[in-house]
Design an enzyme around this catalytic site. Sequence first.
Site, mmCIF file in Angstrom:
data_model
loop_
_atom_site.group_PDB
_atom_site.id
_atom_site.type_symbol
_atom_site.label_atom_id
_atom_site.label_comp_id
_atom_site.label_asym_id
_atom_site.label_seq_id
_atom_site.Cartn_x
_atom_site.Cartn_y
_atom_site.Cartn_z
ATOM 1 N N SER A 4 -5.188 9.744 1.998
ATOM 2 C CA SER A 4 -5.634 8.289 1.709
ATOM 3 C C SER A 4 -6.147 8.253 0.317
ATOM 4 O O SER A 4 -6.665 9.181 -0.281
ATOM 5 C CB SER A 4 -6.565 7.840 2.678
ATOM 6 O OG SER A 4 -7.123 6.519 2.217
ATOM 7 N N TYR A 41 -14.107 6.937 7.507
ATOM 8 C CA TYR A 41 -12.860 7.249 7.183
ATOM 9 C C TYR A 41 -12.785 8.081 5.923
ATOM 10 O O TYR A 41 -11.898 9.104 5.935
ATOM 11 C CB TYR A 41 -11.988 5.859 7.026
ATOM 12 C CG TYR A 41 -10.623 5.855 6.850
ATOM 13 C CD1 TYR A 41 -10.157 5.695 5.661
ATOM 14 C CD2 TYR A 41 -9.617 6.045 7.883
ATOM 15 C CE1 TYR A 41 -8.641 5.692 5.244
ATOM 16 C CE2 TYR A 41 -8.345 5.998 7.593
ATOM 17 C CZ TYR A 41 -8.014 5.592 6.416
ATOM 18 O OH TYR A 41 -6.511 5.632 6.066
HETATM 19 C C1 GCO Z 1 -9.289 0.086 3.969
HETATM 20 C C2 GCO Z 1 -7.684 0.479 3.869
HETATM 21 C C3 GCO Z 1 -7.280 1.842 3.408
HETATM 22 C C4 GCO Z 1 -6.115 1.808 3.494
HETATM 23 C C5 GCO Z 1 -5.706 3.341 3.074
HETATM 24 C C6 GCO Z 1 -5.781 3.539 1.457
HETATM 25 O O1 GCO Z 1 -9.844 -0.650 4.592
HETATM 26 O O2 GCO Z 1 -9.802 0.342 2.603
HETATM 27 O O3 GCO Z 1 -7.649 0.340 5.438
HETATM 28 O O4 GCO Z 1 -8.300 2.507 4.035
HETATM 29 O O5 GCO Z 1 -5.605 2.002 5.023
HETATM 30 O O6 GCO Z 1 -6.410 4.195 3.747
HETATM 31 O O7 GCO Z 1 -5.336 4.818 1.221
#
Ligand code: GCO
Length: 264
Positions: free
Chosen positions: A147, A160
């Site tokens: 990501s 995340y």
């Molecule tokens: C967020 C997005 C990101 C994208 C992606 C970016 O909330 O910033 O969901 O996380 O999904 O992962 O690469």
Amino acid sequence: MSTSLFSLKGKNALITGSTHGLGMSMAKGLGKAGAKVIVNGNSSQEKIDKAIIEYKNESIDAVGYRFNVTDETEVMAAISKIEEEVGPIDILVNNAGIIKRTPLVEMAVSDFKEVIDVDLVSPFIVSKEVVKGMIARGGGKIINICSMMSELGRNSVGAYAAAKGGLKMLTRNMATEWAKYNIQTNGIGPGYFATSQTAPIRVDGHPFNEFIVSRTPAGRWGDPDDLRGAVIFLSSQASDFVNGQIVYVDGGILATIGKPSNES
Ligand code: GCO
């Protein structure tokens, strides 16, 4: 140059989380390049069956298997069943993932752990099982879906980002340990894409939507089909000497610090 460099004819590709979204788009790309697509989901058999119909409507050879990628016992049983019923898994795309958008100070430890479990531990669990066959056969391709958050932080996505940052380094370690078996392990880092996961922050007029469009040199959100080229490349013999790399498909976000609002 022979076009067979990017052909996946005769290959079996398992894409986790491929009943919808980016996983389905990448799986369709692999299918159209000749691979047999092994679809995975964990929500319901009905959702998998519906997805298989969609793949077949696009003349893609696809079969579906429901298993929870965070459960080692389920993964072991599923991989064994797949290799028995379909054949060797030549290509593994670890795509299944979740996100919880909560400021760290407010985030429950259980929620943090769940994100790490799905987004970081499950690629380890699935790869550890699939790689056994790849080592035995003398080759394979593993692609971990990272990501922008493998490189950058953002308010409210701390768990995340921790998971996706870890996945970048896990990708490099898989490459370090498995390249000697002719297994190429790499990652894809999608920028901001138009999917159900980003729908809440993409609505017209939402400040984040305006921000991303202005922060992305290409001036738009990614279309899921924009990922097909990178996933075919990293799944094909065209990448046989590429290892431990994260290919960012981000419209240029990581290339720039951005621009003042009065600049076009
Ligand atoms: C967020 C997005 C990101 C994208 C992606 C970016 O909330 O910033 O969901 O996380 O999904 O992962 O690469």
